[in-house]
Design a protein around this motif. Sequence first.
Motif, PDB file in Angstrom:
ATOM      1  N   SER A  35      18.449  21.128 -17.151  1.00 35.79           N
ATOM      2  CA  SER A  35      17.451  21.160 -18.221  1.00 35.79           C
ATOM      3  C   SER A  35      17.794  20.101 -19.263  1.00 35.79           C
ATOM      4  CB  SER A  35      17.414  22.541 -18.884  1.00 35.79           C
ATOM      5  OG  SER A  35      16.400  22.597 -19.860  1.00 35.79           O
ATOM      6  N   GLU A  36      16.825  19.234 -19.523  1.00 35.29           N
ATOM      7  CA  GLU A  36      17.028  18.132 -20.472  1.00 35.29           C
ATOM      8  C   GLU A  36      16.627  18.577 -21.879  1.00 35.29           C
ATOM      9  OE1 GLU A  36      15.922  13.371 -20.747  1.00 35.29           O
ATOM     10  OE2 GLU A  36      15.057  14.630 -19.184  1.00 35.29           O
ATOM     11  N   ILE A  37      17.430  18.169 -22.862  1.00 32.50           N
ATOM     12  CA  ILE A  37      17.227  18.563 -24.251  1.00 32.50           C
ATOM     13  C   ILE A  37      17.254  17.323 -25.139  1.00 32.50           C
ATOM     14  CG2 ILE A  37      18.123  19.921 -26.180  1.00 32.50           C
ATOM     15  CD1 ILE A  37      17.251  21.652 -23.819  1.00 32.50           C
ATOM     16  N   ILE A  38      16.272  17.184 -26.031  1.00 31.59           N
ATOM     17  CA  ILE A  38      16.311  16.111 -27.025  1.00 31.59           C
ATOM     18  C   ILE A  38      17.194  16.566 -28.177  1.00 31.59           C
ATOM     19  CG2 ILE A  38      14.968  14.773 -28.695  1.00 31.59           C
ATOM     20  CD1 ILE A  38      12.650  14.807 -26.785  1.00 31.59           C
ATOM     21  N   THR A  39      18.281  15.870 -28.377  1.00 34.04           N
ATOM     22  CA  THR A  39      19.310  16.333 -29.315  1.00 34.04           C
ATOM     23  C   THR A  39      18.880  16.274 -30.776  1.00 34.04           C
ATOM     24  OG1 THR A  39      20.280  14.110 -29.382  1.00 34.04           O
ATOM     25  CG2 THR A  39      21.170  15.655 -27.773  1.00 34.04           C
ATOM     26  N   ILE A  40      17.934  15.380 -31.098  1.00 31.00           N
ATOM     27  CA  ILE A  40      17.536  15.221 -32.500  1.00 31.00           C
ATOM     28  C   ILE A  40      16.324  16.068 -32.861  1.00 31.00           C
ATOM     29  CG2 ILE A  40      18.505  12.896 -32.649  1.00 31.00           C
ATOM     30  CD1 ILE A  40      15.643  11.800 -32.354  1.00 31.00           C
ATOM     31  N   ALA A  41      15.780  16.802 -31.884  1.00 29.65           N
ATOM     32  CA  ALA A  41      14.616  17.645 -32.147  1.00 29.65           C
ATOM     33  C   ALA A  41      15.056  18.978 -32.747  1.00 29.65           C
ATOM     34  CB  ALA A  41      13.839  17.888 -30.864  1.00 29.65           C
ATOM     35  N   PRO A  42      14.312  19.501 -33.700  1.00 29.57           N
ATOM     36  CA  PRO A  42      14.673  20.796 -34.282  1.00 29.57           C
ATOM     37  C   PRO A  42      14.521  21.908 -33.248  1.00 29.57           C
ATOM     38  CG  PRO A  42      12.519  20.092 -35.072  1.00 29.57           C
ATOM     39  CD  PRO A  42      13.095  18.937 -34.321  1.00 29.57           C
ATOM     40  N   PRO A  43      15.370  22.910 -33.287  1.00 25.34           N
ATOM     41  CA  PRO A  43      15.270  24.014 -32.330  1.00 25.34           C
ATOM     42  C   PRO A  43      13.943  24.757 -32.476  1.00 25.34           C
ATOM     43  CG  PRO A  43      17.358  24.085 -33.527  1.00 25.34           C
ATOM     44  CD  PRO A  43      16.504  23.071 -34.216  1.00 25.34           C
ATOM     45  N   THR A 264      16.233  18.013  -1.794  1.00 25.55           N
ATOM     46  CA  THR A 264      17.023  17.568  -2.934  1.00 25.55           C
ATOM     47  C   THR A 264      18.141  18.549  -3.272  1.00 25.55           C
ATOM     48  OG1 THR A 264      16.862  16.666  -5.170  1.00 25.55           O
ATOM     49  CG2 THR A 264      15.634  18.674  -4.741  1.00 25.55           C
ATOM     50  N   ASP A 265      19.199  18.037  -3.884  1.00 23.61           N
ATOM     51  CA  ASP A 265      20.359  18.854  -4.243  1.00 23.61           C
ATOM     52  C   ASP A 265      20.247  19.427  -5.645  1.00 23.61           C
ATOM     53  OD1 ASP A 265      22.214  18.055  -1.864  1.00 23.61           O
ATOM     54  OD2 ASP A 265      21.498  16.147  -2.667  1.00 23.61           O
ATOM     55  N   ILE A 266      19.585  18.676  -6.542  1.00 25.03           N
ATOM     56  CA  ILE A 266      19.507  19.059  -7.956  1.00 25.03           C
ATOM     57  C   ILE A 266      18.055  18.942  -8.409  1.00 25.03           C
ATOM     58  CG2 ILE A 266      20.387  18.608 -10.284  1.00 25.03           C
ATOM     59  CD1 ILE A 266      22.696  17.067  -8.987  1.00 25.03           C
ATOM     60  N   HIS A 267      17.636  19.905  -9.221  1.00 27.48           N
ATOM     61  CA  HIS A 267      16.273  19.916  -9.755  1.00 27.48           C
ATOM     62  C   HIS A 267      16.343  19.738 -11.269  1.00 27.48           C
ATOM     63  CE1 HIS A 267      14.494  21.742  -6.012  1.00 27.48           C
ATOM     64  NE2 HIS A 267      15.757  22.084  -5.867  1.00 27.48           N
ATOM     65  N   HIS A 268      15.725  18.679 -11.753  1.00 22.81           N
ATOM     66  CA  HIS A 268      15.717  18.381 -13.190  1.00 22.81           C
ATOM     67  C   HIS A 268      14.371  18.754 -13.778  1.00 22.81           C
ATOM     68  CE1 HIS A 268      14.214  15.584 -16.278  1.00 22.81           C
ATOM     69  NE2 HIS A 268      15.442  15.543 -16.767  1.00 22.81           N
ATOM     70  N   ILE A 269      14.405  19.376 -14.959  1.00 21.50           N
ATOM     71  CA  ILE A 269      13.183  19.665 -15.700  1.00 21.50           C
ATOM     72  C   ILE A 269      13.308  19.038 -17.086  1.00 21.50           C
ATOM     73  CG2 ILE A 269      14.023  21.953 -16.462  1.00 21.50           C
ATOM     74  CD1 ILE A 269      11.041  22.894 -16.212  1.00 21.50           C
ATOM     75  N   GLY A 270      12.258  18.343 -17.519  1.00 21.44           N
ATOM     76  CA  GLY A 270      12.325  17.493 -18.706  1.00 21.44           C
ATOM     77  C   GLY A 270      12.351  18.222 -20.028  1.00 21.44           C
ATOM     78  N   ASP A 271      12.166  17.461 -21.111  1.00 13.44           N
ATOM     79  CA  ASP A 271      12.437  17.961 -22.459  1.00 13.44           C
ATOM     80  C   ASP A 271      11.200  18.085 -23.342  1.00 13.44           C
ATOM     81  OD1 ASP A 271      11.841  15.295 -23.215  1.00 13.44           O
ATOM     82  OD2 ASP A 271      13.950  14.736 -23.095  1.00 13.44           O
ATOM     83  N   SER A 272      10.017  18.038 -22.738  1.00 12.56           N
ATOM     84  CA  SER A 272       8.797  18.082 -23.553  1.00 12.56           C
ATOM     85  C   SER A 272       7.871  19.183 -23.065  1.00 12.56           C
ATOM     86  CB  SER A 272       8.075  16.729 -23.521  1.00 12.56           C
ATOM     87  OG  SER A 272       8.894  15.725 -24.067  1.00 12.56           O
ATOM     88  N   ILE A 278      12.441  20.459 -25.666  1.00 22.23           N
ATOM     89  CA  ILE A 278      12.868  21.311 -24.567  1.00 22.23           C
ATOM     90  C   ILE A 278      11.640  21.682 -23.742  1.00 22.23           C
ATOM     91  CG2 ILE A 278      12.647  23.386 -26.025  1.00 22.23           C
ATOM     92  CD1 ILE A 278      14.945  24.661 -24.443  1.00 22.23           C
ATOM     93  N   ALA A 279      11.845  21.904 -22.452  1.00 25.76           N
ATOM     94  CA  ALA A 279      10.761  22.407 -21.615  1.00 25.76           C
ATOM     95  C   ALA A 279      10.332  23.779 -22.115  1.00 25.76           C
ATOM     96  CB  ALA A 279      11.232  22.506 -20.166  1.00 25.76           C
TER      97      ALA A 279
END
Length: 307
Positions: A35-43, A264-272, A278-279
């Motif tokens: 799971s991808e996270i934008i570090t500068i985005a508010p929770p 595929t070995d790994i499944h990525h889900i984006g940050d928007s 966050i997804a």
Amino acid sequence: MLKRILDLNASDIANMTKEEKLLSIKSAEGRTVVSEIITIAPPILWDVSNVELASAFGADIILLNFYDVNHPKVEGLPINEGEDVINQVKRLTGRLVGVNLEPVDIDTEIIDQREYISEGRLGTAKNVKKALNQGADMVVFTGNPKTGVTNEQIINAIKETKASVGDEIIIVAGKMHAAGSGNEIGNKLITKDIVKDFFEAGCDIVLLPAPGTVPGMTVDFIRELVEYIHSLGKLAMTSIGTSQEGSDESTIRNIALYSKMTGTDIHHIGDSGMSMGIATPENIMTYSITIKGKRHTYRRMARSVNR
């Protein structure tokens, strides 16, 4: 005895080598969620960080986007700035942590107005070494929209990193979308030749757009690339980097199953998801349940970081 990533405790991760981490992912047989996270985005839950939220909904690996190695910061943490930020993420989540860095090509033609990024986000061996020293398990050479990242520059970044700290950090490479490039769109985004170049440069895992995300990315097209990657003894990661991480749950299930079909070995889900950062949390869980069932998803969600 080495455990599958499905079964890892926080205490197991602390002492694993790079090769053990790769084998742990491989042994899970296509049931690893990033799971991808934008570090500068508010929770989105104001006093609980997005990295904790993604972990609570079933993510196996946290991938930090917009992370600046010169100014480390992850919004929502008790202490959200400083050299110990990644280690704090690991303590609070019990997960492996990766960092996106971007090998920008300043000479490539951009379709839209170029987005310039800070020096600490560039895909350089110097920045990878800093990320490693700050606690990162993985670096992902990729590109955000309109940055002008190209496969040629990704290859250069892999080579430099492999020569510097390649035995200490997992190297992932590939684009989730064109990243603004006018020459690397659709099925020109990734080919067998590019995959081969990535691995010859020293890459461990190739990132591919998931079927149904970037135009032209069919199950058959990605499956052929994944089979080629496996023939070289390496791992593949399919990704959602097209804001479809904010789609309805039916779409997420379809993309998850399509990606599973590719091998595929790994499944990525984006940050928007509904907003940047966050997804949609339910979609992280839906994706996880689709590829590994409720049993393994709930085990991951419930496992204490104190184990």
